[in-house]
Write a protein that holds these residues in place. Sequence first.
Motif, PDB file in Angstrom:
ATOM      1  N   PHE A  42       0.848  -1.194   0.000  1.00  0.00           N
ATOM      2  CA  PHE A  42       0.000   0.000   0.000  1.00  0.00           C
ATOM      3  C   PHE A  42       0.884   1.244   0.000  1.00  0.00           C
ATOM      4  N   ALA A  43       0.261   2.375  -0.260  1.00  0.00           N
ATOM      5  CA  ALA A  43       0.937   3.663  -0.112  1.00  0.00           C
ATOM      6  C   ALA A  43      -0.023   4.672   0.492  1.00  0.00           C
ATOM      7  N   LEU A  44       0.528   5.594   1.233  1.00  0.00           N
ATOM      8  CA  LEU A  44      -0.193   6.787   1.672  1.00  0.00           C
ATOM      9  C   LEU A  44       0.351   7.929   0.833  1.00  0.00           C
ATOM     10  N   LEU A  45      -0.534   8.623   0.128  1.00  0.00           N
ATOM     11  CA  LEU A  45      -0.117   9.636  -0.834  1.00  0.00           C
ATOM     12  C   LEU A  45      -0.283  11.043  -0.290  1.00  0.00           C
ATOM     13  N   ALA A  46       0.518  11.935  -0.845  1.00  0.00           N
ATOM     14  CA  ALA A  46       0.286  13.363  -0.663  1.00  0.00           C
ATOM     15  C   ALA A  46      -0.867  13.768  -1.583  1.00  0.00           C
ATOM     16  N   PRO A  47      -1.519  14.896  -1.331  1.00  0.00           N
ATOM     17  CA  PRO A  47      -2.602  15.323  -2.229  1.00  0.00           C
ATOM     18  C   PRO A  47      -2.162  15.425  -3.693  1.00  0.00           C
ATOM     19  N   GLN A  48      -0.874  15.673  -3.913  1.00  0.00           N
ATOM     20  CA  GLN A  48      -0.356  15.777  -5.281  1.00  0.00           C
ATOM     21  C   GLN A  48      -0.058  14.421  -5.897  1.00  0.00           C
ATOM     22  N   GLY A  49      -0.317  13.344  -5.165  1.00  0.00           N
ATOM     23  CA  GLY A  49      -0.213  12.001  -5.722  1.00  0.00           C
ATOM     24  C   GLY A  49       1.083  11.261  -5.479  1.00  0.00           C
ATOM     25  N   HIS A 160       2.759   4.617  -9.712  1.00  0.00           N
ATOM     26  CA  HIS A 160       3.057   4.015 -11.017  1.00  0.00           C
ATOM     27  C   HIS A 160       4.560   3.868 -11.233  1.00  0.00           C
ATOM     28  N   ASP A 161       5.339   4.785 -10.698  1.00  0.00           N
ATOM     29  CA  ASP A 161       6.778   4.770 -10.929  1.00  0.00           C
ATOM     30  C   ASP A 161       7.450   3.534 -10.362  1.00  0.00           C
ATOM     31  N   ILE A 162       6.839   2.912  -9.349  1.00  0.00           N
ATOM     32  CA  ILE A 162       7.445   1.716  -8.763  1.00  0.00           C
ATOM     33  C   ILE A 162       6.610   0.460  -9.047  1.00  0.00           C
ATOM     34  N   GLY A 163       5.615   0.587  -9.921  1.00  0.00           N
ATOM     35  CA  GLY A 163       4.847  -0.571 -10.360  1.00  0.00           C
ATOM     36  C   GLY A 163       3.736  -0.997  -9.427  1.00  0.00           C
ATOM     37  N   MET A 164       3.316  -0.149  -8.511  1.00  0.00           N
ATOM     38  CA  MET A 164       2.255  -0.532  -7.580  1.00  0.00           C
ATOM     39  C   MET A 164       0.942  -0.814  -8.302  1.00  0.00           C
ATOM     40  N   ASP A 165       0.698  -0.101  -9.389  1.00  0.00           N
ATOM     41  CA  ASP A 165      -0.530  -0.318 -10.152  1.00  0.00           C
ATOM     42  C   ASP A 165      -0.565  -1.702 -10.791  1.00  0.00           C
ATOM     43  N   GLU A 166       0.610  -2.237 -11.113  1.00  0.00           N
ATOM     44  CA  GLU A 166       0.702  -3.550 -11.756  1.00  0.00           C
ATOM     45  C   GLU A 166       0.505  -4.690 -10.763  1.00  0.00           C
ATOM     46  N   LEU A 167       0.741  -4.428  -9.495  1.00  0.00           N
ATOM     47  CA  LEU A 167       0.703  -5.483  -8.485  1.00  0.00           C
ATOM     48  C   LEU A 167      -0.511  -5.375  -7.568  1.00  0.00           C
ATOM     49  N   GLY A 168      -1.552  -4.695  -8.040  1.00  0.00           N
ATOM     50  CA  GLY A 168      -2.807  -4.624  -7.303  1.00  0.00           C
ATOM     51  C   GLY A 168      -2.753  -3.785  -6.045  1.00  0.00           C
ATOM     52  N   SER A 169      -1.805  -2.876  -5.968  1.00  0.00           N
ATOM     53  CA  SER A 169      -1.623  -2.070  -4.760  1.00  0.00           C
ATOM     54  C   SER A 169      -2.285  -0.708  -4.843  1.00  0.00           C
ATOM     55  N   VAL A 170      -2.848  -0.400  -6.000  1.00  0.00           N
ATOM     56  CA  VAL A 170      -3.614   0.831  -6.189  1.00  0.00           C
ATOM     57  C   VAL A 170      -4.972   0.440  -6.756  1.00  0.00           C
ATOM     58  N   ASP A 171      -6.029   0.801  -6.043  1.00  0.00           N
ATOM     59  CA  ASP A 171      -7.378   0.477  -6.507  1.00  0.00           C
ATOM     60  C   ASP A 171      -7.942   1.667  -7.274  1.00  0.00           C
ATOM     61  N   PHE A 172      -8.292   1.439  -8.541  1.00  0.00           N
ATOM     62  CA  PHE A 172      -8.795   2.522  -9.383  1.00  0.00           C
ATOM     63  C   PHE A 172     -10.319   2.543  -9.465  1.00  0.00           C
ATOM     64  N   LYS A 173     -10.979   1.631  -8.743  1.00  0.00           N
ATOM     65  CA  LYS A 173     -12.438   1.560  -8.798  1.00  0.00           C
ATOM     66  C   LYS A 173     -13.104   2.074  -7.528  1.00  0.00           C
ATOM     67  N   LYS A 174     -12.369   2.084  -6.419  1.00  0.00           N
ATOM     68  CA  LYS A 174     -12.997   2.546  -5.182  1.00  0.00           C
ATOM     69  C   LYS A 174     -13.117   4.065  -5.207  1.00  0.00           C
ATOM     70  N   GLY A 175     -13.813   4.602  -4.239  1.00  0.00           N
ATOM     71  CA  GLY A 175     -14.046   6.045  -4.186  1.00  0.00           C
ATOM     72  C   GLY A 175     -12.792   6.824  -3.874  1.00  0.00           C
ATOM     73  N   CYS A 176     -12.991   8.078  -3.534  1.00  0.00           N
ATOM     74  CA  CYS A 176     -11.876   8.998  -3.341  1.00  0.00           C
ATOM     75  C   CYS A 176     -11.011   8.613  -2.145  1.00  0.00           C
ATOM     76  N   TYR A 177      -9.727   8.829  -2.296  1.00  0.00           N
ATOM     77  CA  TYR A 177      -8.770   8.761  -1.198  1.00  0.00           C
ATOM     78  C   TYR A 177      -7.713   9.819  -1.488  1.00  0.00           C
ATOM     79  N   ILE A 178      -6.853  10.064  -0.548  1.00  0.00           N
ATOM     80  CA  ILE A 178      -5.877  11.143  -0.695  1.00  0.00           C
ATOM     81  C   ILE A 178      -4.979  10.873  -1.899  1.00  0.00           C
TER      82      ILE A 178
END
Length: 262
Positions: A42-49, A160-178
């Motif tokens: 998982f990651a905790l993001l800044a508002p800028q992503g 995306h820079d470390i491949g988290m999107d490829e390994l199911g660590s970023v959910d693009f279907k759930k609602g808003c998060y930081i």
Amino acid sequence: MGKIIKLDRSAVQITGPDAPKLLHDTLTCNLSRSLEGKAHWFALLAPQGKMLVEGLISETEGGFLLDIPAAELENFSKRMRLYKMRADVTITPRQDLNVGWSQSANAATVEDARPGMGFRLYAPDASGWETNQAHYHQARISSTIMEMDSDFDANSLFPHDIGMDELGSVDFKKGCYIGQEVVSRMQHRGTARKRPIAVQGDGLKAGDNILHTGKSVGSVTSSAGNTGIALVRLDKVTDADACSINDQPVKLAVPSWASYAF
């Protein structure tokens, strides 16, 4: 079980009736469903992503246990207390627990859901554990898994820079998060350019600049012997076999778990 290596990471326990909702609404991964007994990235993001913290989260009795880079413990704990507001949640830095890694499992270990990353162990007693982390980093680098503080600094890269999107660590279907708006835009517009790449070559070291047709396309972030991880601009590499470091040829390869390509 096999040898256990003590990692430079800290554990945080988050419990309470509102813990699943708080974490689902703040972290990148999906916590509306079971983690199936595994530790998920998982990651905790800044508002800028960009990533403020990355780590692993697993379910425990009454809540969750997260392990994160030790240097980020204070900042992460403060931010989560800020975000919880009136939620019925208890956030406890578990400084009594050591974070260990092993390539083999037993009843006390938690499987890392990422490919090739073995098992985690959380225990108050680390006697008998090894402190030399070379074997752990060899396994991590062989799997092309980047790690905060080893490969990059906090608030410097997008998931995306470390491949988290490829390994199911970023959910693009759930609602808003930081930070969700920024990373969702990158996903839907396909604007991710920098990606983790496996690199092979003699005498690799972190910081080595990778050239392609005389132009810089990325750099090595960590290495173990002749194998390394590099953060590379995919759009600038037309021939992965035509790259060099310090005038010596190197081989670049997309990780086996990735769907992107040069």
